[in-house]
Write a protein that holds these residues in place. Sequence first.
Motif, PDB file in Angstrom:
ATOM      1  N   GLU A 123     -31.623  14.161  -6.173  1.00 20.53           N
ATOM      2  CA  GLU A 123     -31.670  15.529  -5.934  1.00 20.53           C
ATOM      3  C   GLU A 123     -33.050  16.325  -6.290  1.00 20.53           C
ATOM      4  OE1 GLU A 123     -28.664  18.038  -7.582  1.00 20.53           O
ATOM      5  OE2 GLU A 123     -29.454  19.661  -6.479  1.00 20.53           O
ATOM      6  N   LYS A 124     -33.695  15.832  -7.375  1.00 24.23           N
ATOM      7  CA  LYS A 124     -34.977  16.166  -7.750  1.00 24.23           C
ATOM      8  C   LYS A 124     -35.908  15.490  -6.893  1.00 24.23           C
ATOM      9  CE  LYS A 124     -33.986  18.752 -11.456  1.00 24.23           C
ATOM     10  NZ  LYS A 124     -32.873  19.176 -10.600  1.00 24.23           N
ATOM     11  N   GLY A 125     -35.693  14.536  -5.856  1.00 16.78           N
ATOM     12  CA  GLY A 125     -36.565  14.061  -4.837  1.00 16.78           C
ATOM     13  C   GLY A 125     -37.653  13.009  -5.718  1.00 16.78           C
ATOM     14  N   LEU A 126     -36.787  12.420  -6.817  1.00 15.03           N
ATOM     15  CA  LEU A 126     -37.864  11.206  -7.550  1.00 15.03           C
ATOM     16  C   LEU A 126     -37.514   9.729  -7.060  1.00 15.03           C
ATOM     17  CD1 LEU A 126     -37.063  12.714 -11.113  1.00 15.03           C
ATOM     18  CD2 LEU A 126     -38.986  13.027  -9.756  1.00 15.03           C
ATOM     19  N   LEU A 127     -36.780   9.423  -6.110  1.00 13.42           N
ATOM     20  CA  LEU A 127     -36.315   8.320  -5.900  1.00 13.42           C
ATOM     21  C   LEU A 127     -36.897   7.999  -4.364  1.00 13.42           C
ATOM     22  CD1 LEU A 127     -32.417   7.837  -7.144  1.00 13.42           C
ATOM     23  CD2 LEU A 127     -34.714   7.432  -8.421  1.00 13.42           C
ATOM     24  N   ARG A 128     -37.062   6.444  -4.363  1.00 13.35           N
ATOM     25  CA  ARG A 128     -37.483   6.065  -3.016  1.00 13.35           C
ATOM     26  C   ARG A 128     -36.524   5.003  -2.736  1.00 13.35           C
ATOM     27  NH1 ARG A 128     -42.198   5.741  -1.049  1.00 13.35           N
ATOM     28  NH2 ARG A 128     -43.834   7.182  -1.788  1.00 13.35           N
ATOM     29  N   ALA A 129     -36.384   4.576  -1.424  1.00 14.24           N
ATOM     30  CA  ALA A 129     -35.299   3.501  -0.922  1.00 14.24           C
ATOM     31  C   ALA A 129     -36.136   2.234  -1.480  1.00 14.24           C
ATOM     32  CB  ALA A 129     -35.286   3.282   0.427  1.00 14.24           C
ATOM     33  N   TYR A 163     -21.578  -2.680 -10.580  1.00 12.66           N
ATOM     34  CA  TYR A 163     -21.195  -2.027 -11.818  1.00 12.66           C
ATOM     35  C   TYR A 163     -20.711  -0.569 -11.449  1.00 12.66           C
ATOM     36  CZ  TYR A 163     -22.493  -6.340 -14.103  1.00 12.66           C
ATOM     37  OH  TYR A 163     -22.647  -7.463 -14.479  1.00 12.66           O
ATOM     38  N   CYS A 164     -21.839   0.174 -11.001  1.00 12.61           N
ATOM     39  CA  CYS A 164     -21.738   1.583 -10.712  1.00 12.61           C
ATOM     40  C   CYS A 164     -21.584   2.121  -9.132  1.00 12.61           C
ATOM     41  CB  CYS A 164     -22.770   2.344 -11.324  1.00 12.61           C
ATOM     42  SG  CYS A 164     -24.339   2.122 -10.817  1.00 12.61           S
ATOM     43  N   GLY A 165     -21.948   1.216  -8.318  1.00  8.66           N
ATOM     44  CA  GLY A 165     -21.890   1.410  -6.801  1.00  8.66           C
ATOM     45  C   GLY A 165     -23.301   1.948  -6.385  1.00  8.66           C
ATOM     46  N   SER A 166     -24.356   2.212  -6.992  1.00  9.09           N
ATOM     47  CA  SER A 166     -25.398   3.005  -6.851  1.00  9.09           C
ATOM     48  C   SER A 166     -26.252   2.242  -5.926  1.00  9.09           C
ATOM     49  CB  SER A 166     -26.437   3.313  -7.945  1.00  9.09           C
ATOM     50  OG  SER A 166     -25.776   4.284  -8.762  1.00  9.09           O
ATOM     51  N   VAL A 167     -26.864   2.830  -4.750  1.00  7.23           N
ATOM     52  CA  VAL A 167     -27.613   2.009  -3.957  1.00  7.23           C
ATOM     53  C   VAL A 167     -29.079   1.690  -4.550  1.00  7.23           C
ATOM     54  CG1 VAL A 167     -29.173   2.237  -1.654  1.00  7.23           C
ATOM     55  CG2 VAL A 167     -26.732   3.358  -1.857  1.00  7.23           C
ATOM     56  N   PRO A 168     -29.552   0.310  -4.641  1.00  6.30           N
ATOM     57  CA  PRO A 168     -30.830   0.100  -5.638  1.00  6.30           C
ATOM     58  C   PRO A 168     -31.830   1.122  -5.175  1.00  6.30           C
ATOM     59  CG  PRO A 168     -29.731  -1.653  -4.725  1.00  6.30           C
ATOM     60  CD  PRO A 168     -28.888  -0.685  -4.054  1.00  6.30           C
ATOM     61  N   SER A 169     -32.591   1.628  -6.023  1.00  3.04           N
ATOM     62  CA  SER A 169     -33.656   2.737  -5.771  1.00  3.04           C
ATOM     63  C   SER A 169     -34.764   2.410  -6.749  1.00  3.04           C
ATOM     64  CB  SER A 169     -33.091   4.198  -5.590  1.00  3.04           C
ATOM     65  OG  SER A 169     -32.073   4.405  -4.834  1.00  3.04           O
ATOM     66  N   SER A 215     -43.332  -0.533  -1.936  1.00  3.53           N
ATOM     67  CA  SER A 215     -43.677   0.951  -2.608  1.00  3.53           C
ATOM     68  C   SER A 215     -43.917   0.449  -4.295  1.00  3.53           C
ATOM     69  CB  SER A 215     -42.388   1.792  -2.563  1.00  3.53           C
ATOM     70  OG  SER A 215     -41.976   1.579  -1.471  1.00  3.53           O
ATOM     71  N   VAL A 216     -43.854  -0.753  -4.737  1.00  4.34           N
ATOM     72  CA  VAL A 216     -43.745  -1.099  -6.016  1.00  4.34           C
ATOM     73  C   VAL A 216     -45.195  -0.970  -6.673  1.00  4.34           C
ATOM     74  CG1 VAL A 216     -43.390  -2.720  -8.120  1.00  4.34           C
ATOM     75  CG2 VAL A 216     -41.769  -2.476  -5.996  1.00  4.34           C
ATOM     76  N   ASP A 217     -46.236  -1.630  -6.292  1.00  6.18           N
ATOM     77  CA  ASP A 217     -47.658  -1.317  -6.501  1.00  6.18           C
ATOM     78  C   ASP A 217     -48.690  -1.824  -5.772  1.00  6.18           C
ATOM     79  OD1 ASP A 217     -47.290  -4.109  -6.544  1.00  6.18           O
ATOM     80  OD2 ASP A 217     -47.479  -4.678  -8.342  1.00  6.18           O
ATOM     81  N   LEU A 225     -46.603   2.214  -8.614  1.00  2.68           N
ATOM     82  CA  LEU A 225     -46.342   3.330  -8.155  1.00  2.68           C
ATOM     83  C   LEU A 225     -44.900   3.535  -7.952  1.00  2.68           C
ATOM     84  CD1 LEU A 225     -48.363   2.054  -4.784  1.00  2.68           C
ATOM     85  CD2 LEU A 225     -49.216   3.795  -6.721  1.00  2.68           C
ATOM     86  N   ALA A 226     -44.061   2.697  -8.050  1.00  2.00           N
ATOM     87  CA  ALA A 226     -42.407   2.717  -8.270  1.00  2.00           C
ATOM     88  C   ALA A 226     -41.853   1.882  -9.216  1.00  2.00           C
ATOM     89  CB  ALA A 226     -41.799   2.838  -6.981  1.00  2.00           C
ATOM     90  N   ILE A 227     -41.066   2.406  -9.999  1.00  2.00           N
ATOM     91  CA  ILE A 227     -40.400   1.694 -10.949  1.00  2.00           C
ATOM     92  C   ILE A 227     -38.957   1.641 -10.717  1.00  2.00           C
ATOM     93  CG2 ILE A 227     -39.875   1.686 -13.701  1.00  2.00           C
ATOM     94  CD1 ILE A 227     -42.799   2.962 -13.701  1.00  2.00           C
ATOM     95  N   SER A 228     -38.207   0.447 -11.196  1.00  2.18           N
ATOM     96  CA  SER A 228     -36.565   0.330 -10.988  1.00  2.18           C
ATOM     97  C   SER A 228     -36.072   0.633 -12.332  1.00  2.18           C
ATOM     98  CB  SER A 228     -36.374  -1.116 -10.509  1.00  2.18           C
ATOM     99  OG  SER A 228     -36.454  -1.792 -11.373  1.00  2.18           O
TER     100      SER A 228
END
Length: 324
Positions: A123-129, A163-169, A215-217, A225-228
């Motif tokens: 919601e805060k716009g911090l995630l990328r696919a 475990y939690c059903g979240s889409v990997p981001s 998107s990672v580096d 650039l992006a961290i899991s």
Amino acid sequence: MAAAANSEATVACGNCHEPMQRLALPGHYGRTVEVDLCSHCHLVWFDLTETARLSGPALLDLIGAMAATQRLPHRTLEAKAGCARCGAALKTVHNRSRWGASLHLECRAGHGAYQPFAQFLQEKGLLRAMSRIDRARLLQIQGRIDCVNCGAAIARDEETCRYCGSVPSLLDVARLARALDPEGVLEPQAVHRDAVRQQALQCEACGAALPPGLSVDCAQCGATLAISRLADAHERVVTLGPALRAHAAKPSPEVVKRRLEALDADLPRRREFTAQMEAEAAAQRGHHRLDGDWDWSNLLGSGTNPVRAVLLALVIWFVWYFWR
Ligand SMILES: [Zn+2]
Ligand SMILES: [Zn+2]
Ligand SMILES: [Zn+2]
Ligand SMILES: [Zn+2]
């Protein structure tokens, strides 16, 4: 966590019934915003009054607290989970912001809502696919892919966290820096230098083109650039904490000036809007009541107007009459 504080009786989680962690977060103008966090279910609970925008330092502390809970195994969110205040059933509310879709689970009696960590970050716009290429890259550089919501390891081909059903981001480092410091008061800091370029296909540190799907580096300059892993993301920005807190407590005179200028700049627009609304209302009144306090400005306004039509017809007739 500097901000973690138990100020009053803790509230039990409506899903696992363990006591939630109460966080006293620094709000705007020296106020405190309290939110509750369930370390087992990886949920954050906002009371109805707490949904106001969190300050930069509050966001930093909340992300730190979320990251710390990811060491614990995830408890599945049950369909019978209830409100943290009254235990009533929850309804799923879908939000759509410029960042895309996210959801929260709201008490039907209006006490507040839960948000899974990943949904809060989304919601805060911090995630990328996370693409296939990103997954391969993460496995190559860190040997695992972390679930941004619960911290569990995600297999290379898993569509959702088992475990939690979240889409990997992936958590976008530059967007995080901007969310923490929307006024750009810490611009000279290193993470902000990373934030200069916002294009998805360009390295945000050096501007080099990124291969599609990565998107990672950046292979050119080596910037991350992006961290899991949420804890790694927090570690990268935690150094901003003291400066963000100092700014929140006492904004510099330039920032105060900028805020006032922004308000000033907005005034003509608001005046124009009010005048326009007023004119439209007057036009409506005039349309229905031709006699009485007639407003000549209506003739120049938009929309259909019988008086204007008659005057126009007269003018055309006069022109035709004297011209022929
Ligand atoms: Zn829980
Ligand atoms: Zn309730
Ligand atoms: Zn997970
Ligand atoms: Zn680069």
